[in-house]
Design a protein around this motif. Structure first.
Motif, PDB file in Angstrom:
ATOM      1  N   LYS A   2     -11.790 -17.449  78.760  1.00 32.49           N
ATOM      2  CA  LYS A   2     -12.265 -18.541  79.602  1.00 32.49           C
ATOM      3  C   LYS A   2     -13.566 -19.133  79.064  1.00 32.49           C
ATOM      4  O   LYS A   2     -13.845 -20.316  79.254  1.00 32.49           O
ATOM      5  CB  LYS A   2     -12.475 -18.034  81.028  1.00 32.49           C
ATOM      6  CG  LYS A   2     -12.769 -19.112  82.019  1.00 32.49           C
ATOM      7  CD  LYS A   2     -12.818 -18.572  83.413  1.00 32.49           C
ATOM      8  CE  LYS A   2     -13.039 -19.672  84.417  1.00 32.49           C
ATOM      9  NZ  LYS A   2     -13.059 -19.166  85.771  1.00 32.49           N
ATOM     10  N   ALA A   3     -14.371 -18.340  78.372  1.00 34.61           N
ATOM     11  CA  ALA A   3     -15.654 -18.807  77.864  1.00 34.61           C
ATOM     12  C   ALA A   3     -15.500 -19.663  76.612  1.00 34.61           C
ATOM     13  O   ALA A   3     -16.426 -20.384  76.243  1.00 34.61           O
ATOM     14  CB  ALA A   3     -16.558 -17.611  77.558  1.00 34.61           C
ATOM     15  N   LYS A   4     -14.354 -19.613  75.967  1.00 29.47           N
ATOM     16  CA  LYS A   4     -14.152 -20.387  74.746  1.00 29.47           C
ATOM     17  C   LYS A   4     -13.881 -21.850  75.092  1.00 29.47           C
ATOM     18  O   LYS A   4     -13.248 -22.149  76.095  1.00 29.47           O
ATOM     19  CB  LYS A   4     -12.959 -19.833  73.962  1.00 29.47           C
ATOM     20  CG  LYS A   4     -13.206 -18.461  73.391  1.00 29.47           C
ATOM     21  CD  LYS A   4     -12.010 -17.994  72.611  1.00 29.47           C
ATOM     22  CE  LYS A   4     -12.227 -16.588  72.073  1.00 29.47           C
ATOM     23  NZ  LYS A   4     -11.034 -16.111  71.366  1.00 29.47           N
ATOM     24  N   PRO A   5     -14.329 -22.780  74.215  1.00 30.38           N
ATOM     25  CA  PRO A   5     -14.042 -24.193  74.474  1.00 30.38           C
ATOM     26  C   PRO A   5     -12.554 -24.490  74.280  1.00 30.38           C
ATOM     27  O   PRO A   5     -11.865 -23.811  73.524  1.00 30.38           O
ATOM     28  CB  PRO A   5     -14.900 -24.938  73.447  1.00 30.38           C
ATOM     29  CG  PRO A   5     -15.193 -23.938  72.397  1.00 30.38           C
ATOM     30  CD  PRO A   5     -15.176 -22.593  73.056  1.00 30.38           C
ATOM     31  N   LYS A  15      -9.078 -26.875  73.354  1.00 34.40           N
ATOM     32  CA  LYS A  15      -8.598 -27.455  72.104  1.00 34.40           C
ATOM     33  C   LYS A  15      -9.201 -28.832  71.868  1.00 34.40           C
ATOM     34  O   LYS A  15      -9.643 -29.146  70.758  1.00 34.40           O
ATOM     35  CB  LYS A  15      -7.069 -27.529  72.146  1.00 34.40           C
ATOM     36  CG  LYS A  15      -6.452 -27.918  70.816  1.00 34.40           C
ATOM     37  CD  LYS A  15      -4.980 -27.563  70.722  1.00 34.40           C
ATOM     38  CE  LYS A  15      -4.106 -28.504  71.479  1.00 34.40           C
ATOM     39  NZ  LYS A  15      -2.673 -28.312  71.197  1.00 34.40           N
ATOM     40  N   LYS A  16      -9.258 -29.657  72.900  1.00 35.26           N
ATOM     41  CA  LYS A  16      -9.817 -31.011  72.761  1.00 35.26           C
ATOM     42  C   LYS A  16     -11.306 -30.961  72.407  1.00 35.26           C
ATOM     43  O   LYS A  16     -11.783 -31.746  71.585  1.00 35.26           O
ATOM     44  CB  LYS A  16      -9.633 -31.799  74.056  1.00 35.26           C
ATOM     45  CG  LYS A  16      -8.217 -32.141  74.365  1.00 35.26           C
ATOM     46  CD  LYS A  16      -7.854 -33.418  73.683  1.00 35.26           C
ATOM     47  CE  LYS A  16      -6.489 -33.871  74.182  1.00 35.26           C
ATOM     48  NZ  LYS A  16      -6.114 -35.141  73.626  1.00 35.26           N
ATOM     49  N   ALA A  17     -12.040 -30.037  73.013  1.00 35.34           N
ATOM     50  CA  ALA A  17     -13.474 -29.920  72.733  1.00 35.34           C
ATOM     51  C   ALA A  17     -13.703 -29.503  71.287  1.00 35.34           C
ATOM     52  O   ALA A  17     -14.612 -30.021  70.613  1.00 35.34           O
ATOM     53  CB  ALA A  17     -14.121 -28.921  73.680  1.00 35.34           C
ATOM     54  N   VAL A  18     -12.888 -28.584  70.791  1.00 33.48           N
ATOM     55  CA  VAL A  18     -13.006 -28.154  69.395  1.00 33.48           C
ATOM     56  C   VAL A  18     -12.705 -29.324  68.463  1.00 33.48           C
ATOM     57  O   VAL A  18     -13.400 -29.526  67.449  1.00 33.48           O
ATOM     58  CB  VAL A  18     -12.053 -26.961  69.120  1.00 33.48           C
ATOM     59  CG1 VAL A  18     -11.994 -26.643  67.644  1.00 33.48           C
ATOM     60  CG2 VAL A  18     -12.484 -25.747  69.911  1.00 33.48           C
ATOM     61  N   GLU A  19     -11.696 -30.132  68.808  1.00 33.60           N
ATOM     62  CA  GLU A  19     -11.364 -31.301  67.992  1.00 33.60           C
ATOM     63  C   GLU A  19     -12.500 -32.312  67.985  1.00 33.60           C
ATOM     64  O   GLU A  19     -12.819 -32.887  66.938  1.00 33.60           O
ATOM     65  CB  GLU A  19     -10.092 -31.960  68.521  1.00 33.60           C
ATOM     66  CG  GLU A  19      -8.834 -31.151  68.284  1.00 33.60           C
ATOM     67  CD  GLU A  19      -7.613 -31.754  68.958  1.00 33.60           C
ATOM     68  OE1 GLU A  19      -7.735 -32.838  69.588  1.00 33.60           O
ATOM     69  OE2 GLU A  19      -6.546 -31.131  68.872  1.00 33.60           O
ATOM     70  N   ARG A  20     -13.145 -32.530  69.142  1.00 35.16           N
ATOM     71  CA  ARG A  20     -14.264 -33.475  69.205  1.00 35.16           C
ATOM     72  C   ARG A  20     -15.443 -33.005  68.359  1.00 35.16           C
ATOM     73  O   ARG A  20     -16.075 -33.814  67.668  1.00 35.16           O
ATOM     74  CB  ARG A  20     -14.711 -33.665  70.651  1.00 35.16           C
ATOM     75  CG  ARG A  20     -13.801 -34.556  71.459  1.00 35.16           C
ATOM     76  CD  ARG A  20     -14.446 -34.957  72.768  1.00 35.16           C
ATOM     77  NE  ARG A  20     -14.670 -33.840  73.654  1.00 35.16           N
ATOM     78  CZ  ARG A  20     -13.828 -33.421  74.594  1.00 35.16           C
ATOM     79  NH1 ARG A  20     -12.683 -34.046  74.777  1.00 35.16           N
ATOM     80  NH2 ARG A  20     -14.128 -32.393  75.361  1.00 35.16           N
ATOM     81  N   VAL A  21     -15.734 -31.717  68.383  1.00 36.26           N
ATOM     82  CA  VAL A  21     -16.843 -31.185  67.586  1.00 36.26           C
ATOM     83  C   VAL A  21     -16.537 -31.345  66.103  1.00 36.26           C
ATOM     84  O   VAL A  21     -17.396 -31.760  65.314  1.00 36.26           O
ATOM     85  CB  VAL A  21     -17.093 -29.699  67.941  1.00 36.26           C
ATOM     86  CG1 VAL A  21     -18.032 -29.056  66.950  1.00 36.26           C
ATOM     87  CG2 VAL A  21     -17.653 -29.589  69.349  1.00 36.26           C
ATOM     88  N   ALA A  22     -15.309 -31.062  65.693  1.00 38.70           N
ATOM     89  CA  ALA A  22     -14.924 -31.216  64.291  1.00 38.70           C
ATOM     90  C   ALA A  22     -15.013 -32.680  63.863  1.00 38.70           C
ATOM     91  O   ALA A  22     -15.470 -32.995  62.746  1.00 38.70           O
ATOM     92  CB  ALA A  22     -13.505 -30.678  64.073  1.00 38.70           C
TER      93      ALA A  22
END
Length: 125
Positions: free
Chosen positions: A93-96, A98-105
């Motif tokens: 639950k603490a991990k971001p 999929k969309k958030a990881v894509e935005r950071v990348a």
């Protein structure tokens, strides 16, 4: 008959007050119960001693007879020292997402492109 130690809601709209009751697990939340064993008033401050009132003797009696407390009631019993609630941790639950990881990348890629363009522009001069 499976027994639960759970909350039964009372109070008016937007002013909740809960009774801690022993009830048959199949009965409705605010329906029939066997015995009232405490109360919880979430409107009071957390350090107020009247926020959670428990009848420890009766709770122990019902737990010895097989009554299972719900998660919220188990928190109160753990604070009072009547039961042990194991700590939980949900690391997923603490991990971001999929969309958030894509935005950071995507942001990192744009930053690298801007840095490369700035370095190319400064070396051309």
């Amino acid at each position: 008959m499976p027994l639960k130690i759970r909350l039964a809601r009372g109070g008016s709209k937007k002013r909740p007050y809960y009774q801690i009751v022993v009830a048959d697990a199949r009965s409705p939340r605010d329906g029939r119960f066997l015995e009232k064993v405490g109360a919880w008033n979430p409107m009071l401050d957390k350090d107020n001693e009247k926020r959670v009132e428990l009848n420890a003797e009766r709770i122990k009696h019902w737990m010895d007879n097989g009554a299972q407390p719900t998660d919220r009631v188990l928190r109160f019993l753990d604070q009072a020292g009547l039961a042990n609630r194991p700590t939980r941790s949900n690391l997923i639950k603490a991990k971001p997402g999929k969309k958030a990881v894509e935005r950071v990348a995507e942001r990192q890629q744009k930053a690298e492109e801007l840095a490369a363009a700035a370095a190319e522009a400064s070396s051309a001069e």
